[in-house]
Structure formats: structure tokens, C-alpha cells
Design a protein around this motif. Structure first.
Motif, PDB file in Angstrom:
ATOM      1  N   ILE A 110       0.842  -1.202   0.000  1.00  0.00           N
ATOM      2  CA  ILE A 110       0.000   0.000   0.000  1.00  0.00           C
ATOM      3  C   ILE A 110       0.873   1.248   0.000  1.00  0.00           C
ATOM      4  N   ILE A 111       1.876   1.265   0.864  1.00  0.00           N
ATOM      5  CA  ILE A 111       2.761   2.423   0.966  1.00  0.00           C
ATOM      6  C   ILE A 111       3.540   2.612  -0.331  1.00  0.00           C
ATOM      7  N   GLN A 112       4.040   1.525  -0.906  1.00  0.00           N
ATOM      8  CA  GLN A 112       4.769   1.596  -2.177  1.00  0.00           C
ATOM      9  C   GLN A 112       3.896   2.233  -3.268  1.00  0.00           C
ATOM     10  N   LEU A 113       2.682   1.734  -3.382  1.00  0.00           N
ATOM     11  CA  LEU A 113       1.792   2.209  -4.440  1.00  0.00           C
ATOM     12  C   LEU A 113       1.425   3.678  -4.256  1.00  0.00           C
ATOM     13  N   LEU A 114       1.226   4.101  -3.013  1.00  0.00           N
ATOM     14  CA  LEU A 114       0.884   5.503  -2.765  1.00  0.00           C
ATOM     15  C   LEU A 114       2.091   6.416  -2.981  1.00  0.00           C
ATOM     16  N   PHE A 115       3.301   5.888  -2.783  1.00  0.00           N
ATOM     17  CA  PHE A 115       4.489   6.646  -3.152  1.00  0.00           C
ATOM     18  C   PHE A 115       4.515   6.879  -4.655  1.00  0.00           C
ATOM     19  N   GLU A 116       4.201   5.831  -5.414  1.00  0.00           N
ATOM     20  CA  GLU A 116       4.268   5.894  -6.868  1.00  0.00           C
ATOM     21  C   GLU A 116       3.120   6.702  -7.464  1.00  0.00           C
ATOM     22  N   ASN A 117       1.949   6.571  -6.864  1.00  0.00           N
ATOM     23  CA  ASN A 117       0.772   7.240  -7.427  1.00  0.00           C
ATOM     24  C   ASN A 117      -0.181   7.669  -6.307  1.00  0.00           C
ATOM     25  N   GLU A 177      -8.750   1.012  -6.451  1.00  0.00           N
ATOM     26  CA  GLU A 177      -7.594   0.792  -7.321  1.00  0.00           C
ATOM     27  C   GLU A 177      -6.474   0.078  -6.563  1.00  0.00           C
ATOM     28  N   LEU A 178      -6.265   0.440  -5.299  1.00  0.00           N
ATOM     29  CA  LEU A 178      -5.266  -0.234  -4.472  1.00  0.00           C
ATOM     30  C   LEU A 178      -5.621  -1.710  -4.312  1.00  0.00           C
ATOM     31  N   ALA A 179      -6.898  -1.972  -4.045  1.00  0.00           N
ATOM     32  CA  ALA A 179      -7.349  -3.352  -3.856  1.00  0.00           C
ATOM     33  C   ALA A 179      -7.148  -4.169  -5.131  1.00  0.00           C
ATOM     34  N   ASN A 180      -7.488  -3.589  -6.267  1.00  0.00           N
ATOM     35  CA  ASN A 180      -7.333  -4.296  -7.541  1.00  0.00           C
ATOM     36  C   ASN A 180      -5.863  -4.560  -7.862  1.00  0.00           C
ATOM     37  N   GLU A 181      -5.020  -3.573  -7.597  1.00  0.00           N
ATOM     38  CA  GLU A 181      -3.591  -3.711  -7.892  1.00  0.00           C
ATOM     39  C   GLU A 181      -2.937  -4.782  -7.019  1.00  0.00           C
ATOM     40  N   ILE A 182      -3.305  -4.800  -5.741  1.00  0.00           N
ATOM     41  CA  ILE A 182      -2.697  -5.754  -4.805  1.00  0.00           C
ATOM     42  C   ILE A 182      -3.359  -7.122  -4.897  1.00  0.00           C
ATOM     43  N   GLY A 183      -4.627  -7.138  -5.303  1.00  0.00           N
ATOM     44  CA  GLY A 183      -5.325  -8.409  -5.466  1.00  0.00           C
ATOM     45  C   GLY A 183      -5.978  -8.912  -4.198  1.00  0.00           C
ATOM     46  N   LEU A 198      -3.963  19.451  -0.351  1.00  0.00           N
ATOM     47  CA  LEU A 198      -3.427  18.316  -1.105  1.00  0.00           C
ATOM     48  C   LEU A 198      -1.968  18.547  -1.497  1.00  0.00           C
ATOM     49  N   PRO A 199      -1.138  17.531  -1.394  1.00  0.00           N
ATOM     50  CA  PRO A 199       0.240  17.667  -1.881  1.00  0.00           C
ATOM     51  C   PRO A 199       0.259  17.795  -3.392  1.00  0.00           C
ATOM     52  N   GLU A 200       1.329  18.372  -3.935  1.00  0.00           N
ATOM     53  CA  GLU A 200       1.389  18.653  -5.369  1.00  0.00           C
ATOM     54  C   GLU A 200       1.375  17.384  -6.215  1.00  0.00           C
ATOM     55  N   GLU A 201       1.737  16.226  -5.616  1.00  0.00           N
ATOM     56  CA  GLU A 201       1.736  14.981  -6.381  1.00  0.00           C
ATOM     57  C   GLU A 201       0.325  14.548  -6.789  1.00  0.00           C
ATOM     58  N   ILE A 202      -0.683  15.003  -6.022  1.00  0.00           N
ATOM     59  CA  ILE A 202      -2.059  14.613  -6.328  1.00  0.00           C
ATOM     60  C   ILE A 202      -2.585  15.560  -7.398  1.00  0.00           C
ATOM     61  N   THR A 203      -2.849  15.019  -8.570  1.00  0.00           N
ATOM     62  CA  THR A 203      -3.170  15.854  -9.735  1.00  0.00           C
ATOM     63  C   THR A 203      -4.649  15.857 -10.097  1.00  0.00           C
ATOM     64  N   LYS A 204      -5.413  14.927  -9.544  1.00  0.00           N
ATOM     65  CA  LYS A 204      -6.835  14.891  -9.892  1.00  0.00           C
ATOM     66  C   LYS A 204      -7.655  14.873  -8.608  1.00  0.00           C
ATOM     67  N   TYR A 205      -8.295  15.994  -8.309  1.00  0.00           N
ATOM     68  CA  TYR A 205      -9.032  16.120  -7.058  1.00  0.00           C
ATOM     69  C   TYR A 205     -10.502  15.761  -7.269  1.00  0.00           C
TER      70      TYR A 205
END
Length: 336
Positions: free
Chosen positions: A251-258, A265-271, A299-306
């Protein structure tokens, strides 16, 4: 080879097969018996066989890293021995011999010379016979050395072993090194059998001695009793145990990346089922690893779609940097 050297070498090996849109992090991993993490974020991923080859190489090298901790234990042993006086070393050598014979009940009572337990009296008498003429040690000096060894936990009551014997015992040394490598481990972890080739019951028996002599400490977290090196600060014990769960780290890895990823989406990615993701996210928020942000202005600048209808989660990078100053794995410093 140290963990840092292994990690750097792993990164160098990857550079040769990495394309511009592929991001890979490799390091020893507390939560995975393979000892390596592969995080891939790519629109054009390299071949699966190549990734498996790299992962195996790093895993093979990392499996030898227990030697690093064994070398550290040997160094500590030499430092501890060198801190003893000559008379303490001599008395300890006699104590080792007598305790090994298991002739006396292992009670170490030294209130005064007239009230010594049988085991202490035997050590005391043997030392007088061996060293009084040979080295000129007086009786009181020998008794004071016994008191000092007890105070320094070289000999303790109810243990048929000394600190010196522990640090010379191959399996106990290996368990110490294992706990240094995997702080926060519990007795049912499968890596115990995989790496130490012993089962839970003998593992716990050895753990009892190691804790009695102050080499390790234990802490009950949730439903498990977890073991840590005694000299490791306890500030992040609970997080160390939480991060043993592969889903949590993913979860932490994925949130770092996106940071834009939704719970679904997290649930689908991790399975896994989305309620499991929600449980872990709530727990990470509780421990301030994730910060729940709902106001668009924050929101931090990494979050691009609010989207005002959903929650956003920011990873607390400062906390994870502090965590990695004590616990090296998972290697969050690789992803920040």
C-alpha cells in the motif's frame, strides 16, 4: 557484505536492463523470506524472466547477510571479554567448567561468603585451589570477582549457562544474528525454520536464555510476542511488526508511486478485497504513517486529480525516514 552494499550492488545490476520508464527498487525485506523487493512502475516493463533473474541474484547474495550480524556478535564478544579484569576472566573460566557439568542446582546466591549457594561455593573453592598460590588471588578478591560477574550478568541464577558460553554457542549466536537481521520477529514466523533449521519450541528455549542475559527484549504487540535486540530503541516497535505484513508495505509503495490511487484501485492492484485495504489504511492513519487529506487546499502537489467525494492519503515521509534510522527494512528511504 553489508545490507547497504548489497542494495547498492543490486541497483547497479539493474541499471543495465532498466528502461527510462521503469522504476525498480531492490533491498533486503523484513516481510518477505526472499529478502528482496521489486517495485515496478512502467508502461513498458522488462521481461519477466529478466526480473526473476535479477531478483534471484540479489536474493542469493542477501541470504549470506547473516554473516554480517555474526561478525558483529563476535566483535561484541571480544569487547565484552576485554572489559573484564584478569581475575574476573579466571573466575569465569572456572564457572564455565562447573556449570557445564550440571552437578549443582543453578542458583547463584552471593549475599556473603558464609551464605553461598552450593554452585557458587564450588566455583569459589575451585578458584581458591587453582589461583590462590598460582596467581596470588586472595579469597575476598575471588569472592568480589564472583559478585562482579553476577552484577554484569555473566552468570545469573536459574541458568545453566554463562554469558561467555552463550556467545560461543553456534545456534545461540545464529539466533542473535537472526534477530538483529529481523527485529520484531515472532516465534511462528516461517523464516525461523527456513534460515535457522529449528522449530518453534527449541527457538523459544534459546530465546529464554538470550533474554535472561539481556541480549534481546520481548514485547507483546497484538496477538504475538515479538523479539528485538536489547540495544534497539523501542520507539517504532509497533510499526516494525505492522510492516511485516506484505499488503501494508505494498500500500505504501503504491501511494508513493501514485498518490491519486483510490481504495478500489489499491485493492485491484494488490489483489485483495477492498475492505482489507480499508482496514490497513485505517491502521496506518492511526499510527500517522498515512495522513487522510480531504480538503483540496491541503493536497500535496503529487495529487493531480481532485475529487471531493473521496479520500486522499499522503505518506508521512518524515516519519518513515525516522523509522529507517532505527529499522532498516522495509527500505522506505529507497522510495522517497
Amino acid at each position: 557484505m553489508s545490507e547497504k552494499e548489497l542494495r547498492l550492488e543490486g541497483e547497479e545490476k539493474i541499471k543495465g536492463v532498466e528502461n527510462e520508464t521503469t522504476k525498480i527498487h531492490i533491498g533486503n525485506n523484513l516481510i518477505n523470506s526472499s529478502n528482496s523487493i521489486l517495485v515496478i512502475n512502467s508502461t513498458k516493463t522488462m521481461s519477466k524472466n529478466k526480473l526473476e533473474e535479477i531478483s534471484k541474484e540479489i536474493s542469493d547474495e542477501s541470504s549470506n547477510s547473516l554473516d554480517v550480524y555474526l561478525n558483529k556478535i563476535d566483535k561484541i564478544h571480544q569487547e565484552l571479554i576485554s572489559s573484564l579484569t584478569e581475575i574476573e576472566k579466571d573466575v569465569l573460566s572456572v564457572a564455565n567448567e562447573i556449570i557445564k557439568k550440571k552437578k549443582f542446582e543453578p542458583k547463584f546466591e552471593t549475599d556473603r561468603i558464609e551464605k553461598m549457594s552450593p554452585m557458587v561455593e564450588e566455583i569459589y573453592s575451585k578458584c581458591i585451589a587453582k589461583f590462590n598460590i598460582q596467581k596470588g588471588y586472595e579469597k575476598q578478591a575471588i569472592f568480589n570477582a564472583l559478585l562482579s560477574l553476577e552484577r554484569k550478568k555473566w552468570i545469573i541464577t536459574n541458568q545453566r549457562i554463562t554469558r561467555d558460553m552463550i556467545l560461543k554457542n553456534p545456534i545461540k549466536r545464529k539466533i542473535l544474528a537472526f534477530i538483529e537481521k529481523y527485529p520484531g520477529i515472532h516465534a511462528r514466523d516461517p523464516r525461523i525454520e527456513q534460515e535457522l533449521q529449528i522449530t518453534r519450541i527449541p527457538f523459544l528455549k534459546h530465546i529464554s536464555s538470550l533474554e535472561a542475559f539481556g541480549f534481546i527484549r520481548s514485547c507483546r504487540i497484538g496477538g504475538t510476542l515479538n523479539f528485538f535486540p536489547a540495544d534497539l530503541p523501542n520507539h517504532f516497535d509497533e510499526l516494525a511488526v505492522i510492516f511485516q505484513n506484505e499488503i501494508v508495505v505494498k500500500i505504501i509503495q503504491l501511494l508513493f508511486e501514485n498518490p491519486n490511487m483510490t481504495l478500489v484501485e489499491l485493492a485491484n492492484e494488490i489483489g485483495v478485497y477492498h475492505r482489507a485495504i480499508q482496514y490497513h489504511i485505517d491502521n496506518l492513519i492511526k499510527f500517522n504513517v498515512l495522513i487522510n487529506i480531504q480538503d483540496n487546499d491541503e493536497l500535496p502537489e503529487e495529487i493531480t486529480k481532485y475529487d471531493g467525494r473521496r479520500n486522499y492519503y499522503e505518506v508521512n515521509k518524515d516519519l518513515l525516514i525516522q523509522y529507517n534510522s532505527i529499522f532498516k527494512f522495509p527500505p522506505f528511504y529507497n522510495w522517497i
